[in-house]
Design an enzyme around this catalytic site. Structure first.
Site, PDB file in Angstrom:
ATOM      1  N   HIS A 218      -0.407 -16.472   4.791  1.00 40.60           N
ATOM      2  CA  HIS A 218      -0.792 -16.283   3.383  1.00 40.60           C
ATOM      3  C   HIS A 218       0.006 -17.199   2.451  1.00 40.60           C
ATOM      4  O   HIS A 218      -0.005 -17.000   1.236  1.00 40.60           O
ATOM      5  CB  HIS A 218      -0.626 -14.809   2.966  1.00 40.60           C
ATOM      6  CG  HIS A 218      -1.590 -13.898   3.677  1.00 40.60           C
ATOM      7  ND1 HIS A 218      -1.416 -12.540   3.790  1.00 40.60           N
ATOM      8  CD2 HIS A 218      -2.755 -14.169   4.324  1.00 40.60           C
ATOM      9  CE1 HIS A 218      -2.432 -12.017   4.478  1.00 40.60           C
ATOM     10  NE2 HIS A 218      -3.245 -12.979   4.809  1.00 40.60           N
TER      11      HIS A 218
ATOM     12  N   ILE B  33      12.500  -0.408   9.649  1.00 41.53           N
ATOM     13  CA  ILE B  33      12.832  -1.559  10.492  1.00 41.53           C
ATOM     14  C   ILE B  33      14.343  -1.656  10.770  1.00 41.53           C
ATOM     15  O   ILE B  33      14.756  -1.976  11.893  1.00 41.53           O
ATOM     16  CB  ILE B  33      12.275  -2.882   9.895  1.00 41.53           C
ATOM     17  CG1 ILE B  33      12.338  -4.015  10.914  1.00 41.53           C
ATOM     18  CG2 ILE B  33      12.937  -3.279   8.593  1.00 41.53           C
ATOM     19  CD1 ILE B  33      11.401  -3.890  12.052  1.00 41.53           C
TER      20      ILE B  33
ATOM     21  N   ARG C 229       0.787  -1.230   0.000  1.00 40.72           N
ATOM     22  CA  ARG C 229       0.000   0.000   0.000  1.00 40.72           C
ATOM     23  C   ARG C 229       0.818   1.279   0.000  1.00 40.72           C
ATOM     24  O   ARG C 229       0.262   2.355  -0.183  1.00 40.72           O
ATOM     25  CB  ARG C 229      -0.986   0.002   1.183  1.00 40.72           C
ATOM     26  CG  ARG C 229      -2.093  -1.003   0.965  1.00 40.72           C
ATOM     27  CD  ARG C 229      -3.096  -1.039   2.090  1.00 40.72           C
ATOM     28  NE  ARG C 229      -4.094  -2.061   1.813  1.00 40.72           N
ATOM     29  CZ  ARG C 229      -3.923  -3.356   2.037  1.00 40.72           C
ATOM     30  NH1 ARG C 229      -2.801  -3.796   2.566  1.00 40.72           N
ATOM     31  NH2 ARG C 229      -4.862  -4.218   1.727  1.00 40.72           N
TER      32      ARG C 229
HETATM   33  P1  NAD Z   1       1.017  -3.069   3.379  1.00 47.33           P
HETATM   34  O1  NAD Z   1       1.729  -2.727   2.116  1.00 47.33           O
HETATM   35  O2  NAD Z   1      -0.451  -2.818   3.453  1.00 47.33           O
HETATM   36  O3  NAD Z   1       1.683  -2.228   4.555  1.00 47.33           O
HETATM   37  C1  NAD Z   1       3.084  -2.203   4.711  1.00 47.33           C
HETATM   38  C2  NAD Z   1       3.392  -1.259   5.855  1.00 47.33           C
HETATM   39  O4  NAD Z   1       4.779  -1.365   6.085  1.00 47.33           O
HETATM   40  C3  NAD Z   1       3.066   0.208   5.543  1.00 47.33           C
HETATM   41  O5  NAD Z   1       2.272   0.733   6.596  1.00 47.33           O
HETATM   42  C4  NAD Z   1       4.445   0.884   5.491  1.00 47.33           C
HETATM   43  O6  NAD Z   1       4.437   2.152   6.104  1.00 47.33           O
HETATM   44  C5  NAD Z   1       5.305  -0.061   6.296  1.00 47.33           C
HETATM   45  N1  NAD Z   1       6.710  -0.122   5.853  1.00 47.33           N
HETATM   46  C6  NAD Z   1       7.182  -0.098   4.587  1.00 47.33           C
HETATM   47  N2  NAD Z   1       8.526  -0.225   4.595  1.00 47.33           N
HETATM   48  C7  NAD Z   1       8.890  -0.302   5.916  1.00 47.33           C
HETATM   49  C8  NAD Z   1      10.132  -0.435   6.577  1.00 47.33           C
HETATM   50  N3  NAD Z   1      11.280  -0.485   5.895  1.00 47.33           N
HETATM   51  N4  NAD Z   1      10.140  -0.503   7.928  1.00 47.33           N
HETATM   52  C9  NAD Z   1       8.975  -0.420   8.651  1.00 47.33           C
HETATM   53  N5  NAD Z   1       7.766  -0.296   8.057  1.00 47.33           N
HETATM   54  C10 NAD Z   1       7.731  -0.241   6.719  1.00 47.33           C
HETATM   55  O7  NAD Z   1       1.390  -4.575   3.746  1.00 47.33           O
HETATM   56  P2  NAD Z   1       0.627  -5.642   4.653  1.00 47.33           P
HETATM   57  O8  NAD Z   1       0.025  -4.989   5.823  1.00 47.33           O
HETATM   58  O9  NAD Z   1       1.572  -6.766   4.833  1.00 47.33           O
HETATM   59  O10 NAD Z   1      -0.574  -6.145   3.724  1.00 47.33           O
HETATM   60  C11 NAD Z   1      -0.299  -6.454   2.375  1.00 47.33           C
HETATM   61  C12 NAD Z   1      -0.631  -7.838   1.905  1.00 47.33           C
HETATM   62  O11 NAD Z   1       0.162  -8.071   0.733  1.00 47.33           O
HETATM   63  C13 NAD Z   1      -0.287  -8.931   2.840  1.00 47.33           C
HETATM   64  O12 NAD Z   1      -1.393  -9.743   2.906  1.00 47.33           O
HETATM   65  C14 NAD Z   1       0.880  -9.697   2.183  1.00 47.33           C
HETATM   66  O13 NAD Z   1       0.520 -11.069   2.047  1.00 47.33           O
HETATM   67  C15 NAD Z   1       0.969  -9.209   0.769  1.00 47.33           C
HETATM   68  N6  NAD Z   1       2.328  -8.814   0.323  1.00 47.33           N
HETATM   69  C16 NAD Z   1       3.403  -9.568   0.662  1.00 47.33           C
HETATM   70  C17 NAD Z   1       4.673  -9.178   0.275  1.00 47.33           C
HETATM   71  C18 NAD Z   1       5.848 -10.044   0.659  1.00 47.33           C
HETATM   72  O14 NAD Z   1       5.696 -11.266   0.769  1.00 47.33           O
HETATM   73  N7  NAD Z   1       7.037  -9.469   0.890  1.00 47.33           N
HETATM   74  C19 NAD Z   1       4.860  -8.016  -0.463  1.00 47.33           C
HETATM   75  C20 NAD Z   1       3.725  -7.267  -0.808  1.00 47.33           C
HETATM   76  C21 NAD Z   1       2.452  -7.675  -0.408  1.00 47.33           C
END
Ligand code: NAD
Length: 251
Positions: free
Chosen positions: A122, A238, A36
């Site tokens: 997931h 992080i 997002r």
């Molecule tokens: P999201 O994108 O909705 O939210 C990510 C959050 O992480 C944001 O609020 C952002 O501010 C924060 N963020 C971004 N970079 C950061 C950092 N370096 N340190 C700290 N915070 C940071 O993601 P969500 O809540 O996990 O929901 C998204 C859905 O998409 C999940 O269901 C997931 O399965 C899927 N998804 C997974 C991946 C993956 O496997 N890496 C990647 C994209 C989406």
């Protein structure tokens, strides 16, 4: 803000049992875009939901795999490595803590970092399976062909069913959710990291934990609508958070 760091460091030191709930934000520093944030995978694209869905897989599995591999192309390459965040949570086990990781991520990076008790609610993009005979396949097999099919032989006949990724598609049930709740609600401390907490049912976990008296903390770059209910709120990337926490936990 400084108080928050000390409080969380103390909670980590004092806790015997810790659950960590992570989302896409914990993997952005490994180079994987989140969902997002601007530039994230979602990008207000409705078709994402239609493509990454159980209905599309069932309707046209070959077209599904073409689109699915395109969307998650970089992840499928399997080139990403855990970052400081994944390692920090894995290292809590070396401090003698009982640690459960509940992750919404499908990238498999917590296990690669060495965490031993991970609920991938997931699923995991590095795996696929045959819906007919349940045979599992790994990333290299998935990448051998555009549309991966089952190669199991039964009475000299190859199964040939198109594989399904071991990822929870829109319309599928999440995995291990009861165990995830159980872990969080019986922990001394719940640390939430890198998630907007917009996805249900996982976003009920923090509120239920608060009700049960579990200490709660969030480390996230942006505010979430759950922040007001949590004991410790840290808005930080992080990697920077880990640098500070490591110093304070060891102090
Ligand atoms: P999201 O994108 O909705 O939210 C990510 C959050 O992480 C944001 O609020 C952002 O501010 C924060 N963020 C971004 N970079 C950061 C950092 N370096 N340190 C700290 N915070 C940071 O993601 P969500 O809540 O996990 O929901 C998204 C859905 O998409 C999940 O269901 C997931 O399965 C899927 N998804 C997974 C991946 C993956 O496997 N890496 C990647 C994209 C989406």
């Amino acid at each position: 803000m400084e108080n928050n760091w000390y409080t969380l460091a103390r909670e980590i030191r004092d806790a015997r049992k810790i659950t960590v709930l992570t989302g896409a934000g914990i993997s952005t520093e490994s180079g994987i875009p989140d969902f997002r944030s601007s530039g994230g995978l979602w990008s207000n694209n409705r078709s994402f939901v239609d493509i990454v869905s159980k209905d599309y897989y069932e309707e046209d599995p070959a077209a599904f795999w073409h689109a699915f591999k395109d969307i998650f192309q970089i992840k499928l390459a399997g080139q990403y490595l855990p970052n400081k965040g994944h390692h920090f949570f894995a290292d809590l086990e070396n401090m003698g803590k009982e640690v459960s990781i509940i992750t919404q991520n499908i990238d498999g990076l917590h296990e690669l970092a060495g965490s031993t008790n991970v609920f991938e609610i997931h699923g995991n993009i590095r795996q696929a399976y045959c819906p007919t005979c349940q045979q599992g396949y790994d990333l290299s097999y998935i990448n051998e062909s555009d549309v991966p099919t089952c190669s199991t032989m039964t009475r000299k006949v190859s199964c040939q069913t198109v594989l399904k990724p071991n990822v929870v598609l829109y319309g599928d049930k999440v995995h291990d959710i009861d165990q995830a709740f159980e872990a969080a609600l019986t922990s001394d401390l719940l640390i939430i990291a890198g998630t907007s907490l917009e996805v249900t049912p996982v976003n009920y976990i923090p509120l239920e934990a608060v009700k049960m008296g579990t200490k709660t903390a969030i480390i996230n770059k942006e505010k979430t609508r759950f922040d007001p209910y949590l004991d410790v709120v840290i808005h930080s990337g992080i990697g920077d958070a880990v640098d500070t926490l490591q110093r304070l936990v060891q102090a």
